[in-house]
Design a protein around this motif. Structure first.
Motif, PDB file in Angstrom:
ATOM      1  N   PRO A  46       0.828  -1.222   0.000  1.00 55.75           N
ATOM      2  CA  PRO A  46       0.000   0.000   0.000  1.00 55.75           C
ATOM      3  C   PRO A  46       0.854   1.260   0.000  1.00 55.75           C
ATOM      4  N   ALA A  47       0.443   2.236  -0.799  1.00 59.73           N
ATOM      5  CA  ALA A  47       1.202   3.472  -0.970  1.00 59.73           C
ATOM      6  C   ALA A  47       1.509   4.195   0.353  1.00 59.73           C
ATOM      7  N   PRO A  48       0.572   4.267   1.309  1.00 61.28           N
ATOM      8  CA  PRO A  48       0.920   4.975   2.547  1.00 61.28           C
ATOM      9  C   PRO A  48       2.067   4.310   3.313  1.00 61.28           C
ATOM     10  N   LEU A  49       2.144   2.986   3.280  1.00 65.13           N
ATOM     11  CA  LEU A  49       3.211   2.297   4.002  1.00 65.13           C
ATOM     12  C   LEU A  49       4.557   2.522   3.327  1.00 65.13           C
ATOM     13  N   ASP A  50       4.600   2.347   2.010  1.00 65.00           N
ATOM     14  CA  ASP A  50       5.843   2.605   1.278  1.00 65.00           C
ATOM     15  C   ASP A  50       6.232   4.075   1.392  1.00 65.00           C
ATOM     16  N   GLY A  51       5.241   4.959   1.289  1.00 71.20           N
ATOM     17  CA  GLY A  51       5.511   6.386   1.315  1.00 71.20           C
ATOM     18  C   GLY A  51       6.129   6.862   2.614  1.00 71.20           C
ATOM     19  N   VAL A  52       5.601   6.384   3.718  1.00 70.08           N
ATOM     20  CA  VAL A  52       6.123   6.833   5.010  1.00 70.08           C
ATOM     21  C   VAL A  52       7.551   6.336   5.228  1.00 70.08           C
ATOM     22  N   LEU A  53       7.846   5.133   4.789  1.00 69.15           N
ATOM     23  CA  LEU A  53       9.225   4.642   4.931  1.00 69.15           C
ATOM     24  C   LEU A  53      10.173   5.349   3.976  1.00 69.15           C
ATOM     25  N   ALA A  54       9.694   5.698   2.803  1.00 71.31           N
ATOM     26  CA  ALA A  54      10.534   6.417   1.833  1.00 71.31           C
ATOM     27  C   ALA A  54      10.864   7.834   2.325  1.00 71.31           C
ATOM     28  N   ALA A  55      10.029   8.350   3.236  1.00 69.34           N
ATOM     29  CA  ALA A  55      10.223   9.714   3.722  1.00 69.34           C
ATOM     30  C   ALA A  55      11.359   9.834   4.743  1.00 69.34           C
TER      31      ALA A  55
END
Length: 183
Positions: free
Chosen positions: A173-182
């Motif tokens: 899911p995009a929110p999970l990948d997104g938060v770690l990428a941040a």
């Protein structure tokens, strides 16, 4: 510590820690802490403690859609933007699950895969019993699965890493990948 990911609770922490490991990241070695805040209402306190006016850490966060208001008000209170749109929040590293973490994982995996995880954990009969309850009979399978994951203390925490383990890494899911990428 150089960065913190602020999450509502322990199931979010467990899921992100497992996802980071599956992506080959050692968050501790990178100086990144995932901080379970004990609920979204505590966001301002953690932003003040860890953010630009506190320890000066790089920050990111993950919340449920119903809790966006707490995150927006917290970010505004510490000078990280006011009246932020969801896109502006994402640009600052703060991501929102469509409903919640479990909803994101159920949609990414599909119901058959979630039921397989439940079966692997020896709880399929318990799930089937819950499905037969009058309040559950007419609900969509996705809603029944979300309810099951939240019915017993500790179940969400136990299932979060198991569901992440079952994920195809191309369908995170995009929110999970997104938060770690941040971070």
């Amino acid at each position: 510590m150089r960065a913190a990911v602020l999450v509502e609770g322990r199931s979010d922490s467990a899921a992100l820690e497992r996802l980071a490991a599956r992506r080959g990241r050692d968050l501790a070695a990178e100086g990144v802490a995932i901080v379970g805040m004990g609920g979204a209402t505590n966001i301002r306190r953690y932003l003040e403690l860890l953010g630009p006016r506190g320890q000066g850490l790089a920050l990111a966060g993950l919340c449920d859609a119903a809790e966006v208001g707490y995150f927006r008000r917290g970010l505004a209170a510490v000078g990280l933007g006011s009246d932020l749109s969801l896109a502006q929040m994402r640009a600052r590293g703060f991501h929102v699950c469509v409903a919640d973490l479990e909803d994101e994982l159920i949609r990414a995996l599909g119901t058959d895969a979630v039921e397989a995880v439940i079966a692997d954990r020896g709880e399929l009969n318990s799930f089937r019993t819950m499905q037969r309850q009058p309040a559950q009979r007419d609900r969509p399978l996705e809603a029944q699965l979300r309810r099951f994951l939240g019915t017993r203390g500790g179940r969400k925490i136990a299932y979060a890493p198991a569901l992440v383990d079952a994920l195809d890494l191309a369908r995170v899911p995009a929110p999970l990948d997104g938060v770690l990428a941040a971070v």
